[in-house]
Design a protein around this motif. Structure first.
Motif, mmCIF file in Angstrom:
data_model
loop_
_atom_site.group_PDB
_atom_site.id
_atom_site.type_symbol
_atom_site.label_atom_id
_atom_site.label_comp_id
_atom_site.label_asym_id
_atom_site.label_seq_id
_atom_site.Cartn_x
_atom_site.Cartn_y
_atom_site.Cartn_z
ATOM 1 N N GLU A 99 64.691 -8.249 -62.026
ATOM 2 C CA GLU A 99 65.758 -8.685 -62.383
ATOM 3 C C GLU A 99 65.856 -10.133 -63.191
ATOM 4 N N LYS B 292 64.730 -11.843 -51.276
ATOM 5 C CA LYS B 292 64.492 -10.767 -51.660
ATOM 6 C C LYS B 292 63.965 -10.468 -52.958
ATOM 7 N N GLY B 293 62.797 -10.377 -53.789
ATOM 8 C CA GLY B 293 62.316 -9.995 -54.971
ATOM 9 C C GLY B 293 61.591 -11.500 -55.347
ATOM 10 N N LYS C 241 57.149 -15.730 -60.601
ATOM 11 C CA LYS C 241 58.566 -16.053 -60.482
ATOM 12 C C LYS C 241 58.898 -17.573 -60.419
ATOM 13 N N THR D 265 57.640 -7.981 -56.019
ATOM 14 C CA THR D 265 58.751 -8.932 -56.872
ATOM 15 C C THR D 265 59.701 -8.270 -57.806
ATOM 16 N N SER D 266 60.473 -8.959 -58.009
ATOM 17 C CA SER D 266 61.811 -8.629 -58.441
ATOM 18 C C SER D 266 61.596 -8.600 -60.241
#
Length: 213
Positions: A100, A195-196, A73, A97-98
């Motif tokens: 989004e 978060k993520g 990320k 991991t996100s």
């Protein structure tokens, strides 16, 4: 305030509001330890990969807590020369991991249309900088004078935290009990901010005095 070194008498670096005494002390400590390390490496003729890693990475034991980020990320994960690994301390959280967002577009994920590009392509998006802004805002609002944040402005997968030293102001026992916070709970709160994006957080050193907010 003027910062100078023996080997560079031409450059000038004047400061006004920063750095404070804590940062100056850490800068001086880094400079001395770096000079000692480089001298030792030269005298003993070390030339392996660990030598270069020592020269460009700050020892993790200089921090009280470590925030590790998901490497996939990062804005430029391919530029991460030495991924951070923590083998000591207490692991507070392990984050997933996100899905989004993706800060970079891999060649294997070619866009098929302009509309798809508008929804997926992000220009000038650096998740680390945004996370740091949110992290500092959270510390200021929810945990004032608790942490100081240290990070590599050129990129990296780790963020260091050190406990702020507060004055010895006397407080009543009832007041202290009502506002005392567990360091682990504070770190979990910081994990929610990222978060993520936050992979894990490690507590290396507990504060010498109770955290009172």
């Amino acid at each position: 305030m003027f910062l100078a070194t023996t080997y560079d008498k031409v450059s000038e670096a004047w400061t006004k509001l920063s750095p404070n005494k804590l940062v100056l002390k850490r800068i001086a400590s880094y400079a001395q330890s770096s000079a000692d390390l480089l001298t030792n490496l030269i005298l003993h003729g070390h030339s392996d990969s660990y030598t270069w890693e020592c020269l460009v990475r700050t020892p993790l034991n200089n921090y009280d807590a470590i925030v590790l980020l998901h490497r996939d990320k990062l804005c430029y994960p391919q530029r991460l020369l030495f991924p951070t690994g923590v083998d000591h301390g207490k692991q507070v959280i392990q984050g997933k991991t996100s899905k989004e967002f993706y800060p970079y577009m891999a060649f294997g994920n070619a866009l098929k249309s302009l509309e798809e590009a508008k929804t997926k392509l992000m220009v000038d998006f650096d998740p680390t900088n945004y996370f740091l802004e949110d992290l500092k805002a959270s510390i200021t609002e929810e945990f004032p004078d608790t942490f100081k944040v240290w990070y590599d402005s050129l990129g990296g997968d780790a963020i260091g935290l050190t406990w702020e030293r507060k004055g010895t102001k006397k407080r009543s026992r009832d007041d202290a009990e009502e506002t005392r916070r567990d360091p682990v709970d504070i770190l979990k709160g910081l994990a929610e901010v990222g978060k993520g994006f936050v992979k894990s957080i490690y507590l290396l050193k507990a504060p010498k005095t109770p955290v009172v907010i």
